[in-house]
Design a protein around this motif. Structure first.
Motif, PDB file in Angstrom:
ATOM      1  N   GLY A 253       0.774  -1.239   0.000  1.00  0.00           N
ATOM      2  CA  GLY A 253       0.000   0.000   0.000  1.00  0.00           C
ATOM      3  C   GLY A 253       0.802   1.284   0.000  1.00  0.00           C
ATOM      4  N   PHE A 254       2.115   1.206   0.237  1.00  0.00           N
ATOM      5  CA  PHE A 254       2.914   2.427   0.356  1.00  0.00           C
ATOM      6  C   PHE A 254       4.285   2.265  -0.288  1.00  0.00           C
ATOM      7  CE2 PHE A 254      -0.169   2.554   3.729  1.00  0.00           C
ATOM      8  CZ  PHE A 254      -0.601   3.876   3.731  1.00  0.00           C
ATOM      9  N   GLU A 255       4.776   3.360  -0.860  1.00  0.00           N
ATOM     10  CA  GLU A 255       6.122   3.360  -1.405  1.00  0.00           C
ATOM     11  C   GLU A 255       7.123   3.874  -0.377  1.00  0.00           C
ATOM     12  OE1 GLU A 255       8.277   4.198  -5.559  1.00  0.00           O
ATOM     13  OE2 GLU A 255       6.941   5.815  -4.908  1.00  0.00           O
ATOM     14  N   ARG A 256       6.717   4.870   0.389  1.00  0.00           N
ATOM     15  CA  ARG A 256       7.598   5.403   1.438  1.00  0.00           C
ATOM     16  C   ARG A 256       6.917   5.211   2.794  1.00  0.00           C
ATOM     17  NH1 ARG A 256      11.918   9.651  -0.779  1.00  0.00           N
ATOM     18  NH2 ARG A 256      11.904   9.006  -2.969  1.00  0.00           N
ATOM     19  N   ARG A 257       6.916   6.253   3.619  1.00  0.00           N
ATOM     20  CA  ARG A 257       6.394   6.101   4.971  1.00  0.00           C
ATOM     21  C   ARG A 257       4.874   5.984   4.971  1.00  0.00           C
ATOM     22  NH1 ARG A 257      10.252   9.455   4.245  1.00  0.00           N
ATOM     23  NH2 ARG A 257       8.762  11.084   3.671  1.00  0.00           N
ATOM     24  N   ALA A 258       4.383   5.201   5.897  1.00  0.00           N
ATOM     25  CA  ALA A 258       2.938   5.040   6.078  1.00  0.00           C
ATOM     26  C   ALA A 258       2.526   5.721   7.379  1.00  0.00           C
ATOM     27  CB  ALA A 258       2.572   3.556   6.136  1.00  0.00           C
ATOM     28  N   PRO A 259       1.277   6.185   7.476  1.00  0.00           N
ATOM     29  CA  PRO A 259       0.794   6.732   8.752  1.00  0.00           C
ATOM     30  C   PRO A 259       0.890   5.664   9.837  1.00  0.00           C
ATOM     31  CG  PRO A 259      -0.751   7.200   6.967  1.00  0.00           C
ATOM     32  CD  PRO A 259       0.239   6.212   6.432  1.00  0.00           C
ATOM     33  N   VAL A 260       1.092   6.092  11.060  1.00  0.00           N
ATOM     34  CA  VAL A 260       1.127   5.131  12.156  1.00  0.00           C
ATOM     35  C   VAL A 260      -0.246   4.477  12.304  1.00  0.00           C
ATOM     36  CG1 VAL A 260       2.960   6.372  13.371  1.00  0.00           C
ATOM     37  CG2 VAL A 260       0.579   6.891  13.908  1.00  0.00           C
ATOM     38  N   LYS A 261      -0.253   3.282  12.834  1.00  0.00           N
ATOM     39  CA  LYS A 261      -1.458   2.465  13.010  1.00  0.00           C
ATOM     40  C   LYS A 261      -2.065   2.024  11.681  1.00  0.00           C
ATOM     41  CE  LYS A 261      -2.817   4.176  17.588  1.00  0.00           C
ATOM     42  NZ  LYS A 261      -3.930   4.671  18.424  1.00  0.00           N
ATOM     43  N   THR A 262      -1.228   1.928  10.664  1.00  0.00           N
ATOM     44  CA  THR A 262      -1.695   1.421   9.375  1.00  0.00           C
ATOM     45  C   THR A 262      -1.735  -0.105   9.361  1.00  0.00           C
ATOM     46  OG1 THR A 262      -0.913   3.336   8.109  1.00  0.00           O
ATOM     47  CG2 THR A 262      -1.157   1.267   6.897  1.00  0.00           C
ATOM     48  N   TYR A 263      -0.753  -0.723  10.004  1.00  0.00           N
ATOM     49  CA  TYR A 263      -0.618  -2.172   9.991  1.00  0.00           C
ATOM     50  C   TYR A 263      -0.994  -2.757  11.353  1.00  0.00           C
ATOM     51  CZ  TYR A 263       1.748  -1.161   5.647  1.00  0.00           C
ATOM     52  OH  TYR A 263       2.028  -0.711   4.378  1.00  0.00           O
ATOM     53  N   PRO A 264      -1.283  -4.052  11.406  1.00  0.00           N
ATOM     54  CA  PRO A 264      -1.716  -4.660  12.670  1.00  0.00           C
ATOM     55  C   PRO A 264      -0.638  -4.554  13.752  1.00  0.00           C
ATOM     56  CG  PRO A 264      -2.184  -6.121  10.827  1.00  0.00           C
ATOM     57  CD  PRO A 264      -1.314  -5.019  10.291  1.00  0.00           C
ATOM     58  N   PRO A 265      -1.059  -4.364  15.004  1.00  0.00           N
ATOM     59  CA  PRO A 265      -0.093  -4.306  16.109  1.00  0.00           C
ATOM     60  C   PRO A 265       0.378  -5.699  16.494  1.00  0.00           C
ATOM     61  CG  PRO A 265      -2.298  -4.169  16.985  1.00  0.00           C
ATOM     62  CD  PRO A 265      -2.445  -4.183  15.479  1.00  0.00           C
ATOM     63  N   ASN A 266       1.462  -5.753  17.258  1.00  0.00           N
ATOM     64  CA  ASN A 266       1.888  -7.046  17.801  1.00  0.00           C
ATOM     65  C   ASN A 266       1.044  -7.370  19.028  1.00  0.00           C
ATOM     66  OD1 ASN A 266       2.974  -5.573  19.946  1.00  0.00           O
ATOM     67  ND2 ASN A 266       5.002  -6.484  19.787  1.00  0.00           N
ATOM     68  N   GLU A 267       1.345  -8.453  19.707  1.00  0.00           N
ATOM     69  CA  GLU A 267       0.477  -8.892  20.809  1.00  0.00           C
ATOM     70  C   GLU A 267       0.512  -7.955  22.008  1.00  0.00           C
ATOM     71  OE1 GLU A 267       1.659 -12.417  23.134  1.00  0.00           O
ATOM     72  OE2 GLU A 267       3.413 -12.523  21.832  1.00  0.00           O
ATOM     73  N   PHE A 268       1.487  -7.071  22.090  1.00  0.00           N
ATOM     74  CA  PHE A 268       1.522  -6.073  23.167  1.00  0.00           C
ATOM     75  C   PHE A 268       0.838  -4.773  22.760  1.00  0.00           C
ATOM     76  CE2 PHE A 268       5.613  -8.019  25.157  1.00  0.00           C
ATOM     77  CZ  PHE A 268       4.840  -8.941  25.835  1.00  0.00           C
ATOM     78  N   GLY A 269       0.360  -4.688  21.519  1.00  0.00           N
ATOM     79  CA  GLY A 269      -0.341  -3.494  21.068  1.00  0.00           C
ATOM     80  C   GLY A 269       0.557  -2.444  20.450  1.00  0.00           C
ATOM     81  N   LEU A 270       1.741  -2.836  19.960  1.00  0.00           N
ATOM     82  CA  LEU A 270       2.688  -1.907  19.345  1.00  0.00           C
ATOM     83  C   LEU A 270       2.519  -1.920  17.834  1.00  0.00           C
ATOM     84  CD1 LEU A 270       5.807  -2.978  21.434  1.00  0.00           C
ATOM     85  CD2 LEU A 270       4.393  -0.949  21.815  1.00  0.00           C
ATOM     86  N   TYR A 271       2.290  -0.746  17.270  1.00  0.00           N
ATOM     87  CA  TYR A 271       2.102  -0.627  15.826  1.00  0.00           C
ATOM     88  C   TYR A 271       3.419  -0.339  15.111  1.00  0.00           C
ATOM     89  CZ  TYR A 271      -2.922  -0.298  16.734  1.00  0.00           C
ATOM     90  OH  TYR A 271      -4.209  -0.567  17.126  1.00  0.00           O
ATOM     91  N   GLU A 272       3.552  -0.873  13.900  1.00  0.00           N
ATOM     92  CA  GLU A 272       4.733  -0.663  13.058  1.00  0.00           C
ATOM     93  C   GLU A 272       6.027  -0.931  13.825  1.00  0.00           C
ATOM     94  OE1 GLU A 272       1.418   0.546  11.276  1.00  0.00           O
ATOM     95  OE2 GLU A 272       2.149   2.017  12.691  1.00  0.00           O
ATOM     96  N   ILE A 273       6.028  -1.971  14.636  1.00  0.00           N
ATOM     97  CA  ILE A 273       7.254  -2.357  15.343  1.00  0.00           C
ATOM     98  C   ILE A 273       8.222  -3.022  14.361  1.00  0.00           C
ATOM     99  CG2 ILE A 273       6.540  -4.668  16.080  1.00  0.00           C
ATOM    100  CD1 ILE A 273       8.358  -2.044  18.272  1.00  0.00           C
ATOM    101  N   ALA A 274       7.727  -3.288  13.159  1.00  0.00           N
ATOM    102  CA  ALA A 274       8.564  -3.766  12.057  1.00  0.00           C
ATOM    103  C   ALA A 274       8.240  -2.929  10.825  1.00  0.00           C
ATOM    104  CB  ALA A 274       8.310  -5.243  11.764  1.00  0.00           C
TER     105      ALA A 274
END
Length: 371
Positions: A253-274
């Motif tokens: 969906g993106f070529e460069r940076r994406a807005p935060v909370k675009t992708y699913p969080p990890n099990e602790f609720g952290l978004y874009e941790i990767a």
């Protein structure tokens, strides 16, 4: 202002681990872990700060698992560490958040400052000639596509460009801006720029061990934060898909940076941790550090990393570890969306794909509450 730009190589080429003269390190004090004294659960009388989440304390294996075929030598060997619980930002610090800090303090980032050659030359090999005044202007490093495939993916200069006028307000160069991008991660942030924000916010940067604990979650033996299934990468991570650095198919969906909370969080609720943007940690980078600490054969409690920096490829550089990968990561040269992946960059470097998120200890949050 960027003075030294270094990224540890990606891919399958194996860099030498031979150390050079004056590369000694004194290892941090290693403690035998007493899990009964480790802070695991959040104190019941402490509220979680807005925009943060509690990361439970615990013991885990830091570093690459044997099944990770993309792991680089400096991610090995995996070794036991334990960390106290702490609070972590749910997202990377955004443009809006950084602007609030700048408006309140008048802070000027490194990429916006006038260049002082007398200071700069202390950080490069003796005898280095002063660059021409035309390029001794405030700026930062921006990404550029190549017109055709590149045979040597270890020469980063092919896709990085020193751009005068590039900074957090102009992330792709002087003609770009962040209007309408309040919720994008702030970039072109040098290490001291991140520290300045942390001090203002009453927080700090995570250690590498804290960052990896948070990213890995409670999963054991996982390569990615969601598990080991790479087929779902485009659903989970903002990375480079296609032939790097020629064509990004943008399947995610993106070529460069994406807005935060675009992708699913990890099990602790952290978004874009990767993916999305790399994130600063507070640890010095040393090529051989994992080898040294693993020989102790005991659990390290709340490790703070190497006591001195040393990179066999850039002996003059003073580098900190960054984690998480970015929108430029691609399996052909850089699969750094893996949890154990680690890279190094100079403390005075700022980049189009480097930002940060903050953490706070129990003591720091109690101090916020009292103030």
């Amino acid at each position: 202002m960027v003075t030294v730009f270094t990224l540890i190589q990606c891919g399958n080429k194996k860099p030498t681990l031979e150390l050079k003269e004056n590369s000694e390190e004194v290892i941090d004090t290693i403690e035998v872990v007493d899990l009964s004294k480790l802070t695991i659960q959040k104190p019941i009388d402490l509220n979680t700060p807005e925009g943060m989440v509690w990361i439970p304390g615990g013991e885990f294996m830091q570093g690459a698992i044997p099944e990770d075929k993309m792991a680089m030598p400096h991610e090995k060997p995996a070794h036991k560490v334990a960390v106290d619980g702490f609070f972590m930002d749910i997202t990377e610090v955004t443009n809006a958040q950084y602007k609030t800090f700048v408006d309140a303090t008048g802070y000027i980032t490194v990429a916006e400052r006038k260049i002082d050659w007398e200071e700069l030359k202390k950080q490069v090999p003796e005898g280095t000639a002063k660059p021409h005044d035309s390029i001794m202007q405030p700026g930062s490093l921006t990404f550029k596509k190549t017109r055709s495939p590149v045979p040597n993916l270890y020469d980063f200069s092919q896709w990085w460009n020193w751009t005068i006028g590039a900074n957090w307000k102009h992330p792709n160069g002087p003609d770009s801006n962040i209007i309408g991008k309040d919720n994008h991660p702030v970039v072109h942030i040098a290490y001291q720029d991140a520290l300045a924000y942390c001090e203002w916010a009453g927080k700090r940067l995570p250690t590498e061990a804290e960052w990896e604990r948070a990213a890995r979650g409670n999963k054991k033996g996982n390569i990615y934060f969601w598990g080991n299934d790479v087929s779902v990468l485009s659903q989970m991570v903002n990375s480079w898909e296609g032939e790097f650095p020629v064509n990004n198919t943008q399947v995610d969906g993106f070529e460069r940076r994406a807005p935060v909370k675009t992708y699913p969080p990890n099990e602790f609720g952290l978004y874009e941790i990767a993916g999305n943007v790399w994130e600063w940690t507070n640890d010095w980078y040393r090529t051989d550090h994992y080898n040294k600490v693993s020989k102790e054969n005991i659990v390290s409690v709340n490790p703070k990393g190497a006591t001195t920096p040393y990179n066999v490829r850039e002996p003059y550089a003073k580098e900190k570890i960054m984690k998480g990968g970015s929108f430029l990561c691609n399996a052909s040269y850089c699969a750094s969306y893996r949890v154990s992946s680690r890279m190094a960059t100079s403390v005075d470097s700022s980049l189009e794909h480097l930002g940060f998120r903050t953490v706070a200890s129990v003591a720091m949050v109690k101090n916020m509450k009292n103030n």
